[in-house]
Design a protein around this motif. Structure first.
Motif, short mmCIF file in Angstrom:
data_model
loop_
_atom_site.label_atom_id
_atom_site.label_comp_id
_atom_site.label_asym_id
_atom_site.label_seq_id
_atom_site.Cartn_x
_atom_site.Cartn_y
_atom_site.Cartn_z
N SER A 34 68.63 89.82 41.91
CA SER A 34 68.41 90.80 42.98
C SER A 34 67.12 90.47 43.72
O SER A 34 67.02 90.71 44.92
N ALA A 35 66.12 89.91 43.03
CA ALA A 35 64.92 89.46 43.73
C ALA A 35 65.24 88.28 44.65
O ALA A 35 64.68 88.16 45.73
N ALA A 36 66.15 87.43 44.19
CA ALA A 36 66.51 86.25 44.98
C ALA A 36 67.55 86.60 46.05
O ALA A 36 67.88 85.76 46.89
N GLU A 37 68.05 87.82 46.00
CA GLU A 37 69.10 88.27 46.93
C GLU A 37 70.33 87.37 46.88
O GLU A 37 70.86 86.94 47.90
N VAL A 38 70.75 87.10 45.65
CA VAL A 38 72.00 86.37 45.46
C VAL A 38 72.84 87.13 44.43
O VAL A 38 72.34 88.05 43.77
N ASN A 39 74.08 86.72 44.30
CA ASN A 39 74.97 87.42 43.37
C ASN A 39 74.60 87.10 41.93
O ASN A 39 74.11 86.02 41.61
N LEU A 40 74.86 88.09 41.07
CA LEU A 40 74.53 87.93 39.65
C LEU A 40 75.12 86.65 39.06
O LEU A 40 74.47 85.93 38.29
N ALA A 41 76.37 86.36 39.42
CA ALA A 41 77.07 85.23 38.81
C ALA A 41 76.52 83.88 39.27
O ALA A 41 76.87 82.84 38.70
N ALA A 42 75.66 83.90 40.28
CA ALA A 42 75.18 82.64 40.84
C ALA A 42 74.39 81.82 39.82
O ALA A 42 74.47 80.59 39.81
N VAL A 43 73.66 82.50 38.96
CA VAL A 43 72.88 81.79 37.95
C VAL A 43 73.81 80.97 37.05
O VAL A 43 73.59 79.78 36.82
N ASN A 44 74.84 81.61 36.55
CA ASN A 44 75.75 80.90 35.66
C ASN A 44 76.54 79.83 36.41
O ASN A 44 76.86 78.79 35.86
N TYR A 45 76.83 80.09 37.67
CA TYR A 45 77.57 79.09 38.45
C TYR A 45 76.71 77.85 38.69
O TYR A 45 77.16 76.73 38.49
N HIS A 46 75.47 78.05 39.08
CA HIS A 46 74.64 76.91 39.47
C HIS A 46 73.89 76.27 38.30
O HIS A 46 73.60 75.08 38.33
N PHE A 47 73.56 77.06 37.29
CA PHE A 47 72.74 76.51 36.21
C PHE A 47 73.45 76.51 34.85
O PHE A 47 72.99 75.85 33.93
N GLY A 48 74.53 77.27 34.75
CA GLY A 48 75.28 77.28 33.50
C GLY A 48 74.93 78.47 32.62
O GLY A 48 75.82 79.19 32.17
N SER A 49 73.66 78.65 32.37
CA SER A 49 73.24 79.75 31.50
C SER A 49 71.79 80.08 31.78
O SER A 49 71.08 79.35 32.48
#
Lengths: 224, 224
Positions: A34-49
């Motif tokens: 939410s600080a980065a103003e991106v969707n929650l799932a973006a972390v797992n999509y782009h970085f895996g975990s």
DNA sequence: CCCAAATTTAAACAGGTGTTTGAAATGTAC
DNA sequence: GTACATTTCAAACACCTGTTTAAATTTGGG
């Protein structure tokens, strides 16, 4: 085909600040996204975990820092005579300050992250750094050994870790300390100032005379 | 009418070990209560909340430590001439080691808890200790000031916090460090040994010559 | 323009957290 | 032994965690 850099960057930037302020375990992916103003799932999509995100955040700095340190260490090792301890320690200053080119306030953020990593998730970061950059750090140990030939290896081991503790704790509590210093001594403190204050302390500690029971002059227990 | 001591004691004993090993935030009440073999709700019944449990765990040691330190500080302050820095620092040794009478391995556990408290829950413990025992610690600062009259107050502030960092970090990573020391130097390390190694390091660091830009002899930046 | 690949999205998932509840069990005084 | 207060207990509470899903959207090359 090419990954959209923007989202990954936004996540890394938001994550590093939150990690530095609150620690790795106490920062949630929801806070980050939410600080980065991106969707929650973006972390797992782009970085895996989350774990891999933490590694990515650290690697961004470790990669450039270790490369620069390696240069400096090799330069000093090439010298004919042993370098004095203060020179050896001072070699950290420039590479650390150059992290500001990786990101605004990069030096401060990286050092805080380092502090978090060594205390939050006990052992993980220590293992990670030793595994990936052990060869570089061995050069540093060698340099210190050359500048303090009188110091037994085991004593050096402990004192280098004492020093790591000093740096890492100071950086983890950097904000609190800076606030107090400002309030009590109206002293504006930046990261460079702290580093400059740290070096004499570390150099003196590492090179301190070795305690020996047979030398009453430096007896440590209060007299009976 | 009288509270059943046994359950509270079991909770405190289980909690302190888990807190020391895993940190405050990363230890759950379920881990604690199942290690203590009591019901989950017992913590809230006897202590009110997790936060208050943490305070109770710390207070058990802080109360006796600070009382002892206060004695020692007052004793040294009564001396005619300033005590030397090593004597002032050595005054911590006995009171710390006496924590072993509060609980088995009390010294190690308390120091680890201190490390956790200063890094885990940023600021809370620092505030708590300053608020409750600030008067005692002021005596210590005065003693150090007397033994290092050449040191500016702001420099002393930083160096005392550097020292706190050294101690706290060393204790938080105590187990990891002891393992490495054992493996690399076949050196059996107990808490007293670490303390004895710490003191010369701290004394030298605190009393180090003050960095000054106008004194090129101790110039810290690597030459250009 | 169109289609396929890359990315974003909202929703749900399973599991963990500290805390509260009300009934059962225990202890204590009379 | 009855009456009362203290303590234990299993269950549920509401909320938060990291991760996954499948559909919607955007993107870029032929």
């Amino acid at each position: 085909m090419v990954a959209k850099q923007n989202t990954q960057q936004k996540i890394l930037d938001a994550a590093q600040s939150l990690f530095a302020e609150t620690g790795f375990n106490d920062t949630s992916l929801r806070q980050i996204t939410s600080a980065a103003e991106v969707n929650l799932a973006a972390v797992n999509y782009h970085f895996g975990s989350k774990k891999e995100l933490i590694q990515a955040v650290l690697q961004r700095y470790l990669r450039v820092l270790m490369a620069r340190l390696d240069q400096e260490f090799s330069r000093l090792l090439a010298a004919q005579q042993p370098n004095n301890l203060t020179q050896v320690l001072a070699v950290f200053v420039k590479p650390l300050l150059e992290l500001n080119s990786v990101h605004h306030n990069g030096t401060r953020i990286f050092l805080q992250l380092l502090g978090r990593g060594y205390t939050d998730v006990q052992g993980h970061l220590r293992w990670f750094i030793n595994h990936h950059y052990g060869r570089v750090l061995d050069k540093f140990v060698l340099l210190v050994q050359q500048s303090c030939p009188q110091l037994p290896a085991s004593e050096l081991f402990w004192r280098l870790h004492f020093s790591l503790g000093t740096v890492v704790f100071t950086m983890a509590s950097n904000e609190a300390l800076a606030e107090i210093a400002q309030a009590d001594f109206s002293e504006e403190v930046d990261i460079e100032g702290v580093i400059q204050r740290l070096l004499p302390y570390l150099a003196a500690g590492i090179a301190a005379p070795v305690y020996s029971r047979s030398n009453p002059q430096q007896q440590l227990r209060s007299g009976t």
